[in-house]
Design an enzyme around this catalytic site. Structure first.
Site, PDB file in Angstrom:
ATOM      1  N   HIS A  96       0.824  -1.214   0.000  1.00 34.44           N
ATOM      2  CA  HIS A  96       0.000   0.000   0.000  1.00 34.44           C
ATOM      3  C   HIS A  96       0.860   1.268   0.000  1.00 34.44           C
ATOM      4  O   HIS A  96       0.410   2.314  -0.442  1.00 34.44           O
ATOM      5  CB  HIS A  96      -0.968  -0.012   1.184  1.00 34.44           C
ATOM      6  CG  HIS A  96      -2.183  -0.845   0.920  1.00 34.44           C
ATOM      7  ND1 HIS A  96      -3.447  -0.516   1.331  1.00 34.44           N
ATOM      8  CD2 HIS A  96      -2.322  -2.014   0.243  1.00 34.44           C
ATOM      9  CE1 HIS A  96      -4.306  -1.438   0.936  1.00 34.44           C
ATOM     10  NE2 HIS A  96      -3.640  -2.370   0.287  1.00 34.44           N
ATOM     11  N   HIS A 271      -1.595 -12.303  -2.588  1.00 37.05           N
ATOM     12  CA  HIS A 271      -2.659 -13.014  -1.870  1.00 37.05           C
ATOM     13  C   HIS A 271      -2.318 -14.483  -1.607  1.00 37.05           C
ATOM     14  O   HIS A 271      -3.161 -15.244  -1.139  1.00 37.05           O
ATOM     15  CB  HIS A 271      -3.989 -12.843  -2.606  1.00 37.05           C
ATOM     16  CG  HIS A 271      -4.493 -11.427  -2.500  1.00 37.05           C
ATOM     17  ND1 HIS A 271      -5.673 -10.992  -3.065  1.00 37.05           N
ATOM     18  CD2 HIS A 271      -3.962 -10.334  -1.866  1.00 37.05           C
ATOM     19  CE1 HIS A 271      -5.833  -9.701  -2.802  1.00 37.05           C
ATOM     20  NE2 HIS A 271      -4.805  -9.284  -2.083  1.00 37.05           N
TER      21      HIS A 271
HETATM   22  C1  HEM Z   1      -5.125  -8.142   1.926  1.00 42.64           C
HETATM   23  C2  HEM Z   1      -7.547  -6.301  -1.808  1.00 42.64           C
HETATM   24  C3  HEM Z   1      -3.567  -6.556  -4.532  1.00 42.64           C
HETATM   25  C4  HEM Z   1      -1.110  -8.167  -0.711  1.00 42.64           C
HETATM   26  C5  HEM Z   1      -6.086  -7.571   1.154  1.00 42.64           C
HETATM   27  C6  HEM Z   1      -7.393  -7.228   1.624  1.00 42.64           C
HETATM   28  C7  HEM Z   1      -8.078  -6.726   0.576  1.00 42.64           C
HETATM   29  C8  HEM Z   1      -7.216  -6.733  -0.557  1.00 42.64           C
HETATM   30  C9  HEM Z   1      -9.522  -6.243   0.583  1.00 42.64           C
HETATM   31  C10 HEM Z   1      -7.875  -7.410   3.031  1.00 42.64           C
HETATM   32  C11 HEM Z   1      -7.511  -6.282   3.966  1.00 42.64           C
HETATM   33  C12 HEM Z   1      -8.013  -6.659   5.326  1.00 42.64           C
HETATM   34  O1  HEM Z   1      -9.233  -6.749   5.488  1.00 42.64           O
HETATM   35  O2  HEM Z   1      -7.182  -6.887   6.215  1.00 42.64           O
HETATM   36  C13 HEM Z   1      -6.683  -6.272  -2.891  1.00 42.64           C
HETATM   37  C14 HEM Z   1      -7.060  -5.867  -4.215  1.00 42.64           C
HETATM   38  C15 HEM Z   1      -5.949  -5.937  -4.982  1.00 42.64           C
HETATM   39  C16 HEM Z   1      -4.869  -6.399  -4.139  1.00 42.64           C
HETATM   40  C17 HEM Z   1      -8.451  -5.422  -4.631  1.00 42.64           C
HETATM   41  C18 HEM Z   1      -5.797  -5.647  -6.453  1.00 42.64           C
HETATM   42  C19 HEM Z   1      -6.676  -6.016  -7.341  1.00 42.64           C
HETATM   43  C20 HEM Z   1      -2.542  -6.941  -3.706  1.00 42.64           C
HETATM   44  C21 HEM Z   1      -1.160  -6.939  -4.075  1.00 42.64           C
HETATM   45  C22 HEM Z   1      -0.462  -7.380  -2.990  1.00 42.64           C
HETATM   46  C23 HEM Z   1      -1.425  -7.658  -1.962  1.00 42.64           C
HETATM   47  C24 HEM Z   1      -0.608  -6.493  -5.429  1.00 42.64           C
HETATM   48  C25 HEM Z   1       1.008  -7.564  -2.832  1.00 42.64           C
HETATM   49  C26 HEM Z   1       1.840  -7.849  -3.799  1.00 42.64           C
HETATM   50  C27 HEM Z   1      -2.020  -8.411   0.288  1.00 42.64           C
HETATM   51  C28 HEM Z   1      -1.712  -9.107   1.514  1.00 42.64           C
HETATM   52  C29 HEM Z   1      -2.875  -9.110   2.271  1.00 42.64           C
HETATM   53  C30 HEM Z   1      -3.860  -8.414   1.487  1.00 42.64           C
HETATM   54  C31 HEM Z   1      -0.381  -9.716   1.894  1.00 42.64           C
HETATM   55  C32 HEM Z   1      -3.087  -9.768   3.613  1.00 42.64           C
HETATM   56  C33 HEM Z   1      -2.903  -8.811   4.742  1.00 42.64           C
HETATM   57  C34 HEM Z   1      -3.111  -9.464   6.071  1.00 42.64           C
HETATM   58  O3  HEM Z   1      -3.112 -10.698   6.175  1.00 42.64           O
HETATM   59  O4  HEM Z   1      -3.279  -8.721   7.056  1.00 42.64           O
HETATM   60  N1  HEM Z   1      -5.996  -7.235  -0.173  1.00 42.64           N
HETATM   61  N2  HEM Z   1      -5.366  -6.585  -2.883  1.00 42.64           N
HETATM   62  N3  HEM Z   1      -2.667  -7.347  -2.421  1.00 42.64           N
HETATM   63  N4  HEM Z   1      -3.321  -8.023   0.287  1.00 42.64           N
HETATM   64 FE1  HEM Z   1      -4.357  -7.373  -1.311  1.00 42.64          FE
END
Ligand code: HEM
Length: 742
Positions: A96, A271
């Protein structure tokens, strides 16, 4: 926050300094110069001698890594770690930070550590990351000045991924902290944050796609909604349509300079880790950090349901777990995505998400050992199989984990380093050696000795006596070469002589025909010098800048002010092969007030574009003013026109632009049918035409603060100061990209 942002909600407006009804309230259309005042030394707590690279050199990176590794699995009661591991949380923090970058103006990104400040610290999409930063504070505190927040926030995620078994491509430190929100970034015009449907009201225009979605996202924005890093995880505006989500993803990730393969690698790679948080209703969630009470000490989104943390936590309002191994690098996410069939369900907060049909509950709970969950996905995740191109890439990645790992490592590295500029800025021992990634705008290393003072002197003479060059075209060429620099992502600049390559040599602002003539002459000077020397060589890049130096010195001397303009040689020439034509196209100015090129449009006025450009060149208000006035004196309009050339001795470095602009004996009136862009100046007593000018000229007489500076340069005793200030500002622009010598 669920209450929306604070427009008009502040009950008490200050009645001390800074409060009350201000000029910007009375005259909201007045040109704002705020962006040229930001990052002033007086707001920077470090003293003037502070040098981050020097301080960083004292940092023990292996100790830092050890501390981060320990932190990763030391769950804190005030924000317990899912699966006993903060790794995924820290990966999201890095993503982010970096993910706000957009190619078009180079703004956003991790480089300035902006997530510490509003609006980013309070964007709904950054919910929870206040806690991630707070977890990191003891580490930041321990290393103090040796480690910037900007570096720490991205390094934390990089280290976390390594600890979870992912082989990263490398890491470069070198991001310097800033001390205020970047006022130069246009985040959109909406007055409501996501998830309000109004949060994307103003950013789409034009036709609709096959799903009825408006598809033209306003430039340079790279997010689908206000307050989001990229796209709505529930699908566009909460509509769970994976195909439509794919269109949003392609546009937004494309704006960031990521192609389809990089996009799938990033989403599927990211993810592979962690889970989402939406165990309770959003009604229990308090205001975002910037609106939270003083007692919250900078934290926000306080959750009043039960413990408010751990299994009750709420971040996005979605409750998804992607993989059997959420804290280990594996291909589980793609396996689940491709092999399962998905049905639409609702999160506890009522948000649309997807659950595997007929699959066993086999995914671990974040806190309760032995409790298992069914595989789940976001609508934006399903986009990776519903779009045919993404589907192909996803399957390729699933079938070849090593290939996926390699592509994700490269895309992640690009994501984190995209806005750092020349590799000479990269610090630390984890920088990959001998890399030549196209997005880094590579420059070859010089294999020769660079020119010395005596050569510089001789070459200046050679340039001035070369055929077809003159003050005006030497100035426009040097300016065209150096002024592509933008501090936002530190791309562009004179080093490399990319003005002689595509696409820059064809930019309309560079007047390609005239440019070709000058380059030919400079090339001849270069060939002559280099063939007469053996070990010592001069680059075209240096000659282009030296041409400007020679022209400024000559123009000043012709105006009666002798001056020596400092010149630092050592630039190199790069090649077309090492130039990313597609993304260099973003460096083409739509307007350049300094060369009187282009004009305003429905989004911004000419003078606003001038200020925005000056901000990307890191100019102060006096620097911008003296450069415009000087460039006019030097007859440096892109097309050789007479607009703003308020002098009868063009080509001499005089302060005539200012004296004549401020002279009440010229009466200005708009030229018909030019949309208020062009003006004619007539003699007050005779009525005969005297001058022509654009908005970029007249603003220095009409805007009170600019006029105040113009008066300094237009005063009777100002010629020497004007020449000296011009030369200093000129050299600053020429050297903006010289991180190699700073
Ligand atoms: C978590 C959306 C792309 C890494 C999340 C969450 C959402 C989300 C809604 C949950 C946040 C929460 O409730 O804690 C998206 C969308 C993306 C995207 C819409 C693009 C279409 C990415 C990218 C990465 C990433 C590019 C890294 C390269 C993560 C990680 C989590 C996460 C590691 C888990 C965080 C945790 O476990 O606390 N994402 N994300 N995301 N995202 Fe994404």
């Amino acid at each position: 926050s669920p209450e929306g942002p604070g427009f008009g909600r502040c009950p008490k407006k200050s009645k001390v300094a800074g409060g009350g009804t201000r000029s910007e309230d009375w005259w909201p259309c007045d040109l704002s110069l705020a962006v040229l005042r930001q990052n002033g030394e007086s707001s920077n707590p470090w003293d003037a001698k502070f040098n981050y690279a020097t301080e960083f050199a004292k940092l023990d990176v292996s100790e830092l890594k050890k501390d981060l590794t320990e932190l990763q699995t030391s769950s804190q009661s005030w924000w317990p770690a899912d699966f006993g591991n903060y790794g995924p949380f820290l990966v999201r923090l890095s993503w982010h930070n970096a993910g706000t970058y957009r190619s078009e103006d180079g703004r956003g990104g991790a480089g300035m550590g902006q997530q510490r400040f509003a609006p980013l610290n309070s964007w709904p999409d950054n919910a929870g990351l206040d806690k991630a930063r707070r977890l990191l504070w003891p580490i930041k505190q321990k290393y103090g000045r040796k480690l910037s927040w900007a570096d720490l926030m991205v390094f934390a995620g990089n280290t976390a991924m390594e600890n979870m078994g992912f082989p990263t491509y490398g890491f470069a430190f070198g991001r310097e902290d800033t001390w205020q929100s970047d006022e130069g970034i246009f985040w959109g015009s909406e007055q409501e944050f996501f998830p309000s449907p109004n949060s994307n009201k103003d950013r789409y225009n034009g036709s609709t796609d096959i799903h009825g979605r408006a598809k033209n996202l306003e430039e340079p924005l790279s997010a689908a909604n206000m307050g989001l890093i990229y796209v709505d995880p529930r699908g566009p505006n909460g509509t769970p349509d994976p195909k439509a989500s794919a269109l949003d993803i392609r546009v937004t990730f494309g704006r960031m300079g990521m192609d389809d393969e990089e996009t799938v690698a990033l989403i599927a790679g990211g993810h592979a880790f962690g889970k989402t948080h939406g165990a309770v209703s959003g009604d229990f969630i308090g205001p975002e950090p910037n609106a939270a009470g003083i007692e919250n000490q900078g934290l926000g989104w306080k959750n009043s349901f039960n413990t408010g943390v751990g299994n009750n936590s709420y971040t996005s309002g979605l409750e998804v777990i992607w993989s059997k191994t959420p804290t280990k690098w594996a291909n589980e996410f793609l396996g689940s995505l491709i092999h399962n069939n998905w049905t639409l369900v609702k999160s506890p907060d009522g948000a649309p998400q997807w659950e595997a049909v007929n699959a066993n509950a086999s995914y671990p709970d974040a806190f309760i050992a032995g409790k298992l969950h069914k595989p789940t996905m976001l609508t934006s995740d399903l986009a990776l199989i519903h779009d045919p191109i993404y589907n192909n890439v996803s399957k390729t990645f699933l079938n070849d984990f090593d290939y996926f790992t390699e592509k994700f490592a490269l895309a992640w590295y690009k994501l984190l380093h995209r806005d750092m500029g020349p590799v000479t800025r990269y610090l630390g021992s984890e920088v990959p050696k001998d890399e030549h990634l196209l997005w880094q705008d590579p420059l070859p290393a010089a294999s020769y000795k660079t020119i010395d003072d005596a050569d510089v002197k001789r070459l200046k003479k050679d340039i001035l006596s070369a055929p077809n060059v003159n003050i005006s075209n030497l100035i426009t060429t040097a300016w065209g070469s150096a002024s592509t620099f933008r501090i936002s992502d530190k791309r562009g600049g004179a080093n490399g002589a990319r003005i002689a390559l595509q696409p820059q040599r064809s930019f309309a602002v560079n007047n390609p025909e005239r440019l070709a003539v000058v380059l030919k002459s400079l090339q001849a000077v270069k060939d002559k010098f280099n063939s007469a020397n053996n070990k010592k060589q001069v680059s075209l890049a240096d000659l282009i800048v030296l041409g400007g130096t020679a022209a400024v010195e000559k123009a000043a001397a012709d105006a009666g002010t002798a001056i020596k303009v400092p010149f630092t040689p050592g630039r190199v020439d790069t090649t077309q092969d090492l130039t990313d034509v597609e993304t260099f196209a973003y460096l083409e100015p739509r307007s350049d007030a300094f060369r009187n090129y282009g004009h305003g449009n429905s989004r911004s006025l000419t003078e606003e574009m001038m200020v925005s450009r000056a901000a990307l060149l890191t100019l102060s208000i006096p620097e911008m003013t003296v450069l415009v006035g000087g460039m006019r004196a030097l007859d440096a309009n892109y097309d050789g026109s007479a607009f703003g050339i308020l002098t009868d001795r063009p080509g001499q470095l005089t302060n005539d632009f200012f004296t004549n602009l401020l002279d009440a004996s010229t009466v200005w009136s708009p030229v018909a049918d030019t949309n208020g862009e062009k003006f004619e100046g007539k003699d007050l007593s005779t009525g005969s035409p005297k001058y022509k000018a654009t908005r970029a000229d007249l603003i220095f007489g009409s805007h009170a603060e600019l006029r105040a500076v113009a008066e300094v340069y237009g005063s009777g005793d100002a010629q020497d100061k004007f020449v000296n200030d011009f030369a200093r500002a000129w050299v600053k622009v020429m050297d903006l990209d010289r991180y190699d010598v700073r």
